[in-house]
Scaffold this motif. Structure first.
Motif, PDB file in Angstrom:
ATOM      1  N   VAL A 108       0.816  -1.206   0.000  1.00  0.00           N
ATOM      2  CA  VAL A 108       0.000   0.000   0.000  1.00  0.00           C
ATOM      3  C   VAL A 108       0.854   1.262   0.000  1.00  0.00           C
ATOM      4  CG1 VAL A 108      -1.631   1.337   1.400  1.00  0.00           C
ATOM      5  CG2 VAL A 108      -1.985  -1.129   1.071  1.00  0.00           C
ATOM      6  N   SER A 109       1.908   1.262   0.774  1.00  0.00           N
ATOM      7  CA  SER A 109       2.709   2.468   0.958  1.00  0.00           C
ATOM      8  C   SER A 109       3.437   2.904  -0.313  1.00  0.00           C
ATOM      9  CB  SER A 109       3.724   2.259   2.087  1.00  0.00           C
ATOM     10  OG  SER A 109       4.595   1.202   1.765  1.00  0.00           O
ATOM     11  N   GLU A 110       3.546   2.018  -1.284  1.00  0.00           N
ATOM     12  CA  GLU A 110       4.276   2.349  -2.502  1.00  0.00           C
ATOM     13  C   GLU A 110       3.444   3.174  -3.482  1.00  0.00           C
ATOM     14  OE1 GLU A 110       7.266  -0.932  -3.752  1.00  0.00           O
ATOM     15  OE2 GLU A 110       5.539  -1.993  -2.923  1.00  0.00           O
ATOM     16  N   TYR A 111       2.133   3.158  -3.322  1.00  0.00           N
ATOM     17  CA  TYR A 111       1.243   3.863  -4.243  1.00  0.00           C
ATOM     18  C   TYR A 111       0.838   5.212  -3.655  1.00  0.00           C
ATOM     19  CZ  TYR A 111       0.889  -0.356  -7.054  1.00  0.00           C
ATOM     20  OH  TYR A 111       1.180  -1.434  -7.857  1.00  0.00           O
ATOM     21  N   ALA A 112       0.930   6.256  -4.480  1.00  0.00           N
ATOM     22  CA  ALA A 112       0.715   7.618  -3.978  1.00  0.00           C
ATOM     23  C   ALA A 112      -0.746   8.050  -4.001  1.00  0.00           C
ATOM     24  CB  ALA A 112       1.541   8.596  -4.795  1.00  0.00           C
ATOM     25  N   TYR A 113      -1.511   7.532  -4.947  1.00  0.00           N
ATOM     26  CA  TYR A 113      -2.882   8.021  -5.147  1.00  0.00           C
ATOM     27  C   TYR A 113      -3.871   6.878  -5.043  1.00  0.00           C
ATOM     28  CZ  TYR A 113      -0.110  11.819  -7.019  1.00  0.00           C
ATOM     29  OH  TYR A 113       0.822  12.824  -7.170  1.00  0.00           O
ATOM     30  N   TRP A 114      -5.023   7.182  -4.414  1.00  0.00           N
ATOM     31  CA  TRP A 114      -6.029   6.162  -4.138  1.00  0.00           C
ATOM     32  C   TRP A 114      -7.433   6.683  -4.428  1.00  0.00           C
ATOM     33  CZ3 TRP A 114      -4.881   1.235  -2.540  1.00  0.00           C
ATOM     34  CH2 TRP A 114      -3.545   1.002  -2.193  1.00  0.00           C
ATOM     35  N   GLY A 115      -8.292   5.756  -4.861  1.00  0.00           N
ATOM     36  CA  GLY A 115      -9.699   6.067  -4.967  1.00  0.00           C
ATOM     37  C   GLY A 115     -10.403   5.809  -3.640  1.00  0.00           C
ATOM     38  N   GLN A 116     -11.717   6.017  -3.633  1.00  0.00           N
ATOM     39  CA  GLN A 116     -12.501   5.877  -2.402  1.00  0.00           C
ATOM     40  C   GLN A 116     -12.979   4.442  -2.186  1.00  0.00           C
ATOM     41  OE1 GLN A 116     -13.807   6.802  -5.238  1.00  0.00           O
ATOM     42  NE2 GLN A 116     -15.660   5.551  -5.335  1.00  0.00           N
ATOM     43  N   GLY A 117     -12.885   3.608  -3.213  1.00  0.00           N
ATOM     44  CA  GLY A 117     -13.269   2.209  -3.096  1.00  0.00           C
ATOM     45  C   GLY A 117     -14.677   1.929  -3.570  1.00  0.00           C
ATOM     46  N   THR A 118     -14.901   0.690  -3.984  1.00  0.00           N
ATOM     47  CA  THR A 118     -16.227   0.217  -4.385  1.00  0.00           C
ATOM     48  C   THR A 118     -16.437  -1.164  -3.775  1.00  0.00           C
ATOM     49  OG1 THR A 118     -17.731  -0.132  -6.257  1.00  0.00           O
ATOM     50  CG2 THR A 118     -15.448  -0.784  -6.585  1.00  0.00           C
ATOM     51  N   GLN A 119     -17.624  -1.387  -3.214  1.00  0.00           N
ATOM     52  CA  GLN A 119     -17.906  -2.634  -2.497  1.00  0.00           C
ATOM     53  C   GLN A 119     -18.275  -3.744  -3.479  1.00  0.00           C
ATOM     54  OE1 GLN A 119     -17.956  -3.371   1.024  1.00  0.00           O
ATOM     55  NE2 GLN A 119     -18.148  -5.454   0.214  1.00  0.00           N
ATOM     56  N   VAL A 120     -17.629  -4.890  -3.320  1.00  0.00           N
ATOM     57  CA  VAL A 120     -17.980  -6.099  -4.059  1.00  0.00           C
ATOM     58  C   VAL A 120     -18.357  -7.159  -3.029  1.00  0.00           C
ATOM     59  CG1 VAL A 120     -17.142  -7.949  -5.539  1.00  0.00           C
ATOM     60  CG2 VAL A 120     -16.492  -5.576  -6.017  1.00  0.00           C
ATOM     61  N   THR A 121     -19.575  -7.666  -3.146  1.00  0.00           N
ATOM     62  CA  THR A 121     -20.059  -8.683  -2.228  1.00  0.00           C
ATOM     63  C   THR A 121     -20.460  -9.913  -3.022  1.00  0.00           C
ATOM     64  OG1 THR A 121     -20.873  -6.984  -0.706  1.00  0.00           O
ATOM     65  CG2 THR A 121     -21.711  -9.230  -0.418  1.00  0.00           C
ATOM     66  N   VAL A 122     -19.892 -11.055  -2.646  1.00  0.00           N
ATOM     67  CA  VAL A 122     -20.179 -12.313  -3.336  1.00  0.00           C
ATOM     68  C   VAL A 122     -20.888 -13.229  -2.352  1.00  0.00           C
ATOM     69  CG1 VAL A 122     -19.223 -14.241  -4.630  1.00  0.00           C
ATOM     70  CG2 VAL A 122     -18.087 -12.007  -4.702  1.00  0.00           C
ATOM     71  N   SER A 123     -22.110 -13.573  -2.669  1.00  0.00           N
ATOM     72  CA  SER A 123     -22.884 -14.453  -1.804  1.00  0.00           C
ATOM     73  C   SER A 123     -22.696 -15.898  -2.244  1.00  0.00           C
ATOM     74  CB  SER A 123     -24.355 -14.070  -1.831  1.00  0.00           C
ATOM     75  OG  SER A 123     -24.894 -14.283  -3.114  1.00  0.00           O
TER      76      SER A 123
END
Length: 124
Positions: A108-123
């Motif tokens: 994680v620390s190697e990447y400078a820019y990040w998005g807010q994330g998107t939830q993936v749920t697998v039932s």
């Protein structure tokens, strides 16, 4: 600098497919190695896949190799993660990241820019 926005998450059943996207703002998208990470509840954020600036080289975590495909379209400033044969253990928030790194960069620390994330749920 680049801003990242993930879309395409949702609720699917085990064995289904899903594609998540990461749209980048700015004209510097093609300068960055891009990566996908995921974080399940109570767990650390883990590397999933990365792609070179040109898109010709990719790298995957063993847990998704053969099921997930990372790609990018530099003309559209967009990266994708095609996920097939989904399993319940793939359930997580999926984040895209950008950095001036190698495609072998998996922390994680190697990447400078990040998005807010998107939830993936697998039932199951």
């Amino acid at each position: 600098q680049v801003q990242l926005v993930e879309t395409g998450g949702g609720l699917v059943q085990a064995g289904d497919s899903l594609r998540v996207s990461c749209a980048a703002s700015g004209r510097s998208f093609s300068r960055y190695v891009m990566g996908w990470f995921r974080q399940a509840p109570g767990k650390e954020r883990d590397f999933v896949a990365s792609i070179s600036r040109s898109g010709y080289s990719t790298y995957y975590a063993d847990s998704v190799k053969g099921r997930f495909t990372i790609s990018r379209d530099n003309a559209k400033n967009t990266m994708y993660l095609q996920m097939n044969s989904l399993k319940s253990e793939d359930t997580a928030v999926y984040y895209c990241a950008a950095g001036a790194v190698s495609i072998m960069s998996t922390t994680v620390s190697e990447y400078a820019y990040w998005g807010q994330g998107t939830q993936v749920t697998v039932s199951s």
